[in-house]
Design a protein around this motif. Structure first.
Motif, PDB file in Angstrom:
ATOM      1  N   TYR A   1       0.870  -1.169   0.000  1.00  0.00           N
ATOM      2  CA  TYR A   1       0.000   0.000   0.000  1.00  0.00           C
ATOM      3  C   TYR A   1       0.911   1.224   0.000  1.00  0.00           C
ATOM      4  O   TYR A   1       1.821   1.334   0.828  1.00  0.00           O
ATOM      5  CB  TYR A   1      -0.857   0.040   1.264  1.00  0.00           C
ATOM      6  N   ALA A   2       0.680   2.145  -0.928  1.00  0.00           N
ATOM      7  CA  ALA A   2       1.510   3.354  -0.975  1.00  0.00           C
ATOM      8  C   ALA A   2       0.756   4.467  -1.683  1.00  0.00           C
ATOM      9  O   ALA A   2      -0.064   4.218  -2.571  1.00  0.00           O
ATOM     10  CB  ALA A   2       2.833   3.077  -1.682  1.00  0.00           C
ATOM     11  N   ASN A   3       1.055   5.691  -1.291  1.00  0.00           N
ATOM     12  CA  ASN A   3       0.387   6.859  -1.857  1.00  0.00           C
ATOM     13  C   ASN A   3       1.140   7.386  -3.077  1.00  0.00           C
ATOM     14  O   ASN A   3       2.366   7.257  -3.183  1.00  0.00           O
ATOM     15  CB  ASN A   3       0.267   7.954  -0.807  1.00  0.00           C
ATOM     16  N   VAL A   4       0.402   8.016  -3.973  1.00  0.00           N
ATOM     17  CA  VAL A   4       0.978   8.533  -5.213  1.00  0.00           C
ATOM     18  C   VAL A   4       2.148   9.470  -4.945  1.00  0.00           C
ATOM     19  O   VAL A   4       3.176   9.410  -5.634  1.00  0.00           O
ATOM     20  CB  VAL A   4      -0.110   9.244  -6.046  1.00  0.00           C
ATOM     21  N   ASP A   5       2.023  10.363  -3.952  1.00  0.00           N
ATOM     22  CA  ASP A   5       3.098  11.332  -3.721  1.00  0.00           C
ATOM     23  C   ASP A   5       4.392  10.659  -3.309  1.00  0.00           C
ATOM     24  O   ASP A   5       5.486  11.100  -3.691  1.00  0.00           O
ATOM     25  CB  ASP A   5       2.670  12.401  -2.711  1.00  0.00           C
ATOM     26  N   VAL A   6       4.306   9.584  -2.543  1.00  0.00           N
ATOM     27  CA  VAL A   6       5.504   8.854  -2.121  1.00  0.00           C
ATOM     28  C   VAL A   6       6.084   8.034  -3.274  1.00  0.00           C
ATOM     29  O   VAL A   6       7.295   7.919  -3.435  1.00  0.00           O
ATOM     30  CB  VAL A   6       5.178   7.943  -0.921  1.00  0.00           C
ATOM     31  N   LEU A   7       5.215   7.482  -4.107  1.00  0.00           N
ATOM     32  CA  LEU A   7       5.650   6.624  -5.209  1.00  0.00           C
ATOM     33  C   LEU A   7       6.246   7.399  -6.380  1.00  0.00           C
ATOM     34  O   LEU A   7       7.010   6.835  -7.169  1.00  0.00           O
ATOM     35  CB  LEU A   7       4.472   5.801  -5.729  1.00  0.00           C
ATOM     36  N   LEU A   8       5.911   8.673  -6.500  1.00  0.00           N
ATOM     37  CA  LEU A   8       6.187   9.392  -7.738  1.00  0.00           C
ATOM     38  C   LEU A   8       7.661   9.384  -8.126  1.00  0.00           C
ATOM     39  O   LEU A   8       7.999   9.207  -9.304  1.00  0.00           O
ATOM     40  CB  LEU A   8       5.684  10.834  -7.626  1.00  0.00           C
ATOM     41  N   SER A   9       8.559   9.549  -7.178  1.00  0.00           N
ATOM     42  CA  SER A   9       9.985   9.585  -7.515  1.00  0.00           C
ATOM     43  C   SER A   9      10.536   8.212  -7.888  1.00  0.00           C
ATOM     44  O   SER A   9      11.674   8.100  -8.342  1.00  0.00           O
ATOM     45  CB  SER A   9      10.797  10.175  -6.354  1.00  0.00           C
ATOM     46  N   HIS A  10       9.712   7.157  -7.710  1.00  0.00           N
ATOM     47  CA  HIS A  10      10.128   5.793  -8.066  1.00  0.00           C
ATOM     48  C   HIS A  10       9.209   5.187  -9.116  1.00  0.00           C
ATOM     49  O   HIS A  10       9.147   3.969  -9.275  1.00  0.00           O
ATOM     50  CB  HIS A  10      10.115   4.903  -6.816  1.00  0.00           C
ATOM     51  N   ARG A  11       8.507   6.027  -9.852  1.00  0.00           N
ATOM     52  CA  ARG A  11       7.433   5.566 -10.740  1.00  0.00           C
ATOM     53  C   ARG A  11       7.901   4.541 -11.771  1.00  0.00           C
ATOM     54  O   ARG A  11       7.122   3.686 -12.191  1.00  0.00           O
ATOM     55  CB  ARG A  11       6.762   6.747 -11.442  1.00  0.00           C
ATOM     56  N   ASP A  12       9.162   4.595 -12.194  1.00  0.00           N
ATOM     57  CA  ASP A  12       9.653   3.638 -13.186  1.00  0.00           C
ATOM     58  C   ASP A  12       9.968   2.277 -12.577  1.00  0.00           C
ATOM     59  O   ASP A  12      10.114   1.292 -13.304  1.00  0.00           O
ATOM     60  CB  ASP A  12      10.904   4.185 -13.879  1.00  0.00           C
TER      61      ASP A  12
ATOM     62  N   THR B   1     -10.511  19.528   3.320  1.00  0.00           N
ATOM     63  CA  THR B   1      -9.157  19.007   3.501  1.00  0.00           C
ATOM     64  C   THR B   1      -8.619  18.574   2.137  1.00  0.00           C
ATOM     65  O   THR B   1      -9.109  19.010   1.100  1.00  0.00           O
ATOM     66  CB  THR B   1      -9.147  17.859   4.530  1.00  0.00           C
ATOM     67  N   LEU B   2      -7.588  17.732   2.131  1.00  0.00           N
ATOM     68  CA  LEU B   2      -7.024  17.233   0.889  1.00  0.00           C
ATOM     69  C   LEU B   2      -6.858  15.731   0.956  1.00  0.00           C
ATOM     70  O   LEU B   2      -6.881  15.136   2.042  1.00  0.00           O
ATOM     71  CB  LEU B   2      -5.673  17.886   0.582  1.00  0.00           C
ATOM     72  N   ALA B   3      -6.705  15.118  -0.222  1.00  0.00           N
ATOM     73  CA  ALA B   3      -6.546  13.665  -0.308  1.00  0.00           C
ATOM     74  C   ALA B   3      -5.479  13.334  -1.339  1.00  0.00           C
ATOM     75  O   ALA B   3      -5.129  14.156  -2.191  1.00  0.00           O
ATOM     76  CB  ALA B   3      -7.870  13.003  -0.688  1.00  0.00           C
ATOM     77  N   VAL B   4      -4.973  12.111  -1.250  1.00  0.00           N
ATOM     78  CA  VAL B   4      -4.001  11.603  -2.212  1.00  0.00           C
ATOM     79  C   VAL B   4      -4.400  10.162  -2.543  1.00  0.00           C
ATOM     80  O   VAL B   4      -4.781   9.400  -1.654  1.00  0.00           O
ATOM     81  CB  VAL B   4      -2.561  11.668  -1.642  1.00  0.00           C
ATOM     82  N   PRO B   5      -4.364   9.770  -3.817  1.00  0.00           N
ATOM     83  CA  PRO B   5      -4.712   8.392  -4.170  1.00  0.00           C
ATOM     84  C   PRO B   5      -3.748   7.383  -3.548  1.00  0.00           C
ATOM     85  O   PRO B   5      -2.535   7.589  -3.540  1.00  0.00           O
ATOM     86  CB  PRO B   5      -4.599   8.382  -5.701  1.00  0.00           C
ATOM     87  N   THR B   6      -4.307   6.299  -3.051  1.00  0.00           N
ATOM     88  CA  THR B   6      -3.530   5.179  -2.513  1.00  0.00           C
ATOM     89  C   THR B   6      -3.597   4.024  -3.499  1.00  0.00           C
ATOM     90  O   THR B   6      -4.684   3.643  -3.942  1.00  0.00           O
ATOM     91  CB  THR B   6      -4.067   4.737  -1.150  1.00  0.00           C
ATOM     92  N   LEU B   7      -2.434   3.483  -3.824  1.00  0.00           N
ATOM     93  CA  LEU B   7      -2.331   2.423  -4.819  1.00  0.00           C
ATOM     94  C   LEU B   7      -1.811   1.137  -4.193  1.00  0.00           C
ATOM     95  O   LEU B   7      -1.181   1.157  -3.126  1.00  0.00           O
ATOM     96  CB  LEU B   7      -1.372   2.844  -5.944  1.00  0.00           C
ATOM     97  N   LEU B   8      -2.063   0.021  -4.871  1.00  0.00           N
ATOM     98  CA  LEU B   8      -1.368  -1.225  -4.565  1.00  0.00           C
ATOM     99  C   LEU B   8      -0.199  -1.299  -5.518  1.00  0.00           C
ATOM    100  O   LEU B   8      -0.372  -1.498  -6.725  1.00  0.00           O
ATOM    101  CB  LEU B   8      -2.291  -2.426  -4.751  1.00  0.00           C
ATOM    102  N   ALA B   9       1.005  -1.102  -4.997  1.00  0.00           N
ATOM    103  CA  ALA B   9       2.206  -1.055  -5.825  1.00  0.00           C
ATOM    104  C   ALA B   9       2.957  -2.384  -5.764  1.00  0.00           C
ATOM    105  O   ALA B   9       2.885  -3.116  -4.769  1.00  0.00           O
ATOM    106  CB  ALA B   9       3.119   0.079  -5.367  1.00  0.00           C
ATOM    107  N   VAL B  10       3.671  -2.672  -6.839  1.00  0.00           N
ATOM    108  CA  VAL B  10       4.481  -3.888  -6.921  1.00  0.00           C
ATOM    109  C   VAL B  10       5.828  -3.526  -7.549  1.00  0.00           C
ATOM    110  O   VAL B  10       6.033  -2.411  -8.021  1.00  0.00           O
ATOM    111  CB  VAL B  10       3.798  -4.984  -7.774  1.00  0.00           C
ATOM    112  N   ARG B  11       6.719  -4.494  -7.569  1.00  0.00           N
ATOM    113  CA  ARG B  11       7.978  -4.298  -8.285  1.00  0.00           C
ATOM    114  C   ARG B  11       7.741  -4.440  -9.784  1.00  0.00           C
ATOM    115  O   ARG B  11       6.811  -5.103 -10.219  1.00  0.00           O
ATOM    116  CB  ARG B  11       9.007  -5.331  -7.839  1.00  0.00           C
ATOM    117  N   ARG B  12       8.624  -3.834 -10.574  1.00  0.00           N
ATOM    118  CA  ARG B  12       8.493  -3.900 -12.027  1.00  0.00           C
ATOM    119  C   ARG B  12       8.550  -5.342 -12.522  1.00  0.00           C
ATOM    120  O   ARG B  12       7.904  -5.705 -13.507  1.00  0.00           O
ATOM    121  CB  ARG B  12       9.614  -3.078 -12.673  1.00  0.00           C
ATOM    122  N   GLU B  13       9.301  -6.209 -11.811  1.00  0.00           N
ATOM    123  CA  GLU B  13       9.487  -7.592 -12.238  1.00  0.00           C
ATOM    124  C   GLU B  13       8.377  -8.526 -11.758  1.00  0.00           C
ATOM    125  O   GLU B  13       8.448  -9.741 -11.961  1.00  0.00           O
ATOM    126  CB  GLU B  13      10.836  -8.124 -11.716  1.00  0.00           C
ATOM    127  N   PHE B  14       7.357  -7.974 -11.096  1.00  0.00           N
ATOM    128  CA  PHE B  14       6.266  -8.807 -10.576  1.00  0.00           C
ATOM    129  C   PHE B  14       5.632  -9.583 -11.740  1.00  0.00           C
ATOM    130  O   PHE B  14       5.369  -9.007 -12.801  1.00  0.00           O
ATOM    131  CB  PHE B  14       5.223  -7.912  -9.906  1.00  0.00           C
TER     132      PHE B  14
END
Length: 309
Positions: free
Chosen positions: A91-102, A241-254
């Motif tokens: 579980y991770a939020n878009v703002d945290v994931l953005l710098s690792h998007r690739d 207030t404000l919100a940020v999308p939460t995603l189910l993230a995986v590794r690229r090799e998943f």
């Protein structure tokens, strides 16, 4: 600026309409996978409770104990574990994931996490500026609460005494008078705030309308303005207030086949998940595929193409 969305229980129920037609059991072949680890969150957090329900659904569909839950400090900690191959899903939020998007594609958007800034009604605290220099539970160091909350404070030019407390610990500290406010970035209703209401605590949400605009200007495309409705937390006034999308993230090799299976199982099982986890009403084929600016994993993208939401 787009109008703020009101995230009420009625809205969550309405969002679930789109999953009804997909609620039948998934009869596609189950990949032979075992030993997967899902990073969730701390006690009192939606991540932890949502992750437990989702893992149960996945394991039942796969016919084996293929996935186990890992308790963490939440979003920042989860991305670190994912990048170091210590977990397979997170579980991770878009703002945290953005710098690792690739490196960290998504299976789906599972819900939107909402910033709650909670005080006791008797405190007289009504703005973020009122908290300058005061003790505030800002989440654990590895949490999305700390990450997004830090951005919010910076955008507002406010400094507080930041305390490292998890969701449930922070709620207890507020009742005990050890902190003047609690920041919590999580889906609604969040378990820790529900606990406060169960304790008959007279709480108040600090209005963050101005801060939502400031953080959107500073970080375009990552956040959205929302409204916490009084129908979600009975007796508490509706608040901006404000919100940020939460995603189910995986590794690229998943593995593609596993990604396809888990994505389909989650979206098809949203109605079942929502019986115990209200935030699952946000899942339907259209919203779940909306992970931008984080790309979908190819296996997840294949499932959404076949469904054609």
């Amino acid at each position: 600026m787009a109008p703020a969305r009101e995230l009420s229980r009625r809205a969550l129920l309405a969002a679930g309409v789109g999953v009804v037609a997909l609620s039948a059991c998934d009869t596609s072949p189950s990949p032979d996978v075992r030993g997967l680890r899902l990073a969730t969150g701390p006690e009192g957090a939606t991540y932890r409770e949502s992750g437990a329900a989702l893992t149960e659904l996945w394991n039942e569909t796969l016919g084996r104990r293929a996935v186990e839950v890992v308790f963490t400090e939440a979003s920042v900690d989860n991305v670190r574990l994912l990048l170091s191959d210590e977990v397979d899903l997170a579980y991770a939020n878009v703002d945290v994931l953005l710098s690792h998007r690739d490196e960290t594609p998504a299976l789906l958007r599972i819900f939107d996490s909402v910033v709650h800034l909670v005080t006791l009604r008797e405190s007289g605290i009504r703005t973020l500026q009122d908290l300058a220099g005061r003790p505030v539970a800002m989440g654990l160091p590895g949490s999305g609460t700390r990450f997004t909350g830090g951005r919010m404070l910076a955008a507002a030019g406010v400094e507080v005494e930041e305390l490292d407390l998890g969701q449930k610990e922070a709620a207890r500290a507020l009742v005990a008078g050890e902190v003047d406010a609690v920041a919590s970035l999580t889906a609604m209703p969040t378990p820790a705030i529900a606990w406060l209401l169960d304790q008959d605590a007279e709480i108040h949400f600090v209005d963050l309308g101005a801060e939502a605009e400031a953080i959107q200007r500073a970080h375009p495309g990552e956040y959205l303005p929302v409204t916490i409705s009084g129908t979600v937390y009975p007796g508490v006034a509706t608040t901006r207030t404000l919100a940020v999308p939460t995603l189910l993230a995986v590794r690229r090799e998943f593995p593609d086949d596993v990604a396809t299976k888990l994505t389909g199982t989650t979206v098809r099982g949203a109605g079942r998940l929502a019986r115990t986890r209200p935030e699952a009403y946000q899942i339907n084929p259209r919203t779940a595929a909306a992970t931008a600016p984080i790309p979908l994993h190819p296996g997840a993208a294949r499932w959404f193409r076949e469904v054609k939401p």
